[in-house]
Design an enzyme around this catalytic site. Structure first.
Site, mmCIF file in Angstrom:
data_model
loop_
_atom_site.group_PDB
_atom_site.id
_atom_site.type_symbol
_atom_site.label_atom_id
_atom_site.label_comp_id
_atom_site.label_asym_id
_atom_site.label_seq_id
_atom_site.Cartn_x
_atom_site.Cartn_y
_atom_site.Cartn_z
ATOM 1 N N HIS A 148 -3.371 4.260 4.828
ATOM 2 C CA HIS A 148 -4.442 3.269 4.963
ATOM 3 C C HIS A 148 -5.764 3.864 4.485
ATOM 4 C CE1 HIS A 148 -6.886 0.050 6.591
ATOM 5 N NE2 HIS A 148 -7.600 0.941 7.260
ATOM 6 N N ARG A 179 0.862 -1.183 0.000
ATOM 7 C CA ARG A 179 0.000 0.000 0.000
ATOM 8 C C ARG A 179 0.899 1.233 0.000
ATOM 9 N NH1 ARG A 179 -1.065 2.669 4.542
ATOM 10 N NH2 ARG A 179 -0.989 0.854 5.906
ATOM 11 N N TYR A 225 4.605 5.576 11.341
ATOM 12 C CA TYR A 225 4.951 4.197 11.668
ATOM 13 C C TYR A 225 5.722 3.477 10.571
ATOM 14 C CZ TYR A 225 0.684 3.396 8.884
ATOM 15 O OH TYR A 225 -0.262 3.411 7.887
#
Length: 385
Positions: free
Chosen positions: A277, A273, A286
């Site tokens: 998200h 990805r 992160y």
């Protein structure tokens, strides 16, 4: 030996990955998969390339529209186009798809316009297409809900006698689409149980994009996800999800087996990805930049373009035309969404039950009172002016 396995390698981390197109575009021969793809022409391959370019252009515009306040949310599929276009074109018209909320490339392959997807994320519609006509279930936000729905539908197909007849226009399979994070949900395990017990004609397709929001796959599972279904006796395979040809080939083998009455299959498509998200997420908190750069070099669109160039099946005029067509699609999306009215929040209560329901009527009345507060405040402010 079949690419679909029922045993776990030792050590279990040594799970092989099926790949036909390397990141540099090189095509690797494969005894089992090459016959599945033998019918493909240069026009077909250029069509896959165009599909991926178009859906990426729509995806990027949708993100921009959300940033402009035109969409409530957007879940980008940036980087996952190969996994989605591959499996989308692996099906037959009668197959039924049960997606999550990120299957924009699959939707495109099934004939669902990006405008329709964006209307849903704007809150104008609850689906926007006829699931029976396009054989594609509405987008499902609840994680794991896809799999029991898909297995139940597949068991119904069995009872209707539309499996294992040998008729290419009758035999039907169901495709359950979900991500690596969803594969950890209990509903998936329960669905494996029913699918295996009843040998349901369903293919489970996980796009392992490496991150379940901020949780990496290495934390979600100590072994490759492809091995999860084998405890139920469901054959599985790990495939390069950025290789549109490999995804197409293993998808066709799995769906053919399901239609023939050979039971369920599980596919783990390794992809990435590239965006957040959703538009409410910040992956810089992160995810290391070096990882993003590593996966950017495996881009599914660039990979197919390199392969087509090496095969003299593509030229600059074609790629330029695809880019221009993608830009035109993005502009149509932009103007279409900007021209749409704001959704009426009261419509939330109109599609809960087929018939009027007293509890829903009570809740709607309470919501009407809530909205009236803002109308009164607006009138008071207008009076002050």
């Amino acid at each position: 030996m079949s690419v679909f396995r029922t045993t776990i390698p030792a050590p279990p981390q040594d799970e092989p990955m099926v790949q036909l197109l390397a990141p540099d575009g090189t095509r690797t021969p494969h005894d089992e998969l090459d016959p599945v793809l033998a019918h493909l022409t240069g026009e077909d391959l250029r069509g896959f390339y165009r599909d991926m370019v178009m859906i990426r252009a729509a995806d990027l515009e949708a993100t921009a529209l959300q940033r402009q306040g035109q969409l409530g949310l957007w879940a980008s599929a940036l980087g996952q186009e190969g996994a989605q276009i591959g499996i989308g074109h692996a099906s037959r018209p009668q197959d039924y798809f049960v997606p999550t909320y990120r299957e924009h490339g699959v939707a495109w392959a099934r004939g669902i316009e990006p405008m329709t997807l964006l209307e849903m994320f704007r809150g104008i519609s609850h689906c926007g297409w006829d699931p029976h006509e396009l054989r594609t279930h509405p987008y499902m936000i609840v994680l794991g809900a896809q799999t029991p729905h898909a297995v139940g539908y597949a068991m119904g197909i069995q009872r209707d006698g539309a499996v294992g007849t040998g008729d290419v226009e009758t035999d039907t399979a169901v495709l359950a689409l979900f991500g690596d994070g969803t594969s950890s949900e209990g509903e998936v395990s329960e669905s494996f149980t029913f699918a295996a017990s009843f040998q349901a004609p369903v293919v489970f397709y996980t796009q392992n994009n490496q991150w379940a929001i901020s949780v990496p796959t290495s934390v979600q599972s100590r072994v490759p996800l492809a091995q999860r279904s084998r405890g139920w006796g469901i054959p599985s395979v790990r495939v390069d999800g950025n290789d549109v040809l490999a995804c197409l080939a293993v998808g066709r083998i799995a769906l053919d087996a399901a239609r023939a009455g050979e039971g369920p299959r599980f596919i783990e498509a390794l992809t990435y990805r590239m965006a957040a998200h959703t538009t409410s997420d910040d992956p810089t908190r992160y995810r290391p930049r070096a990882e993003e750069e590593e996966w950017a070099a495996k881009d599914p669109i660039a990979r197919l373009r390199l392969h087509l160039a090496q095969s003299d099946e593509i030229d600059e005029a074609f790629t330029t035309a695809c880019d221009e067509e993608g830009h035109e699609l993005a502009m149509r999306l932009h103007h279409h969404i900007h021209a749409m009215p704001d959704p009426d929040p009261r419509e939330l209560f109109e599609h809960v039950y087929a018939e009027p329901h007293p509890l829903v009527a009570e809740e709607r009345a309470a919501y009407d009172d809530y909205l009236a507060q803002f109308e009164d405040e607006a009138q008071d402010q207008e009076g002050v002016r």
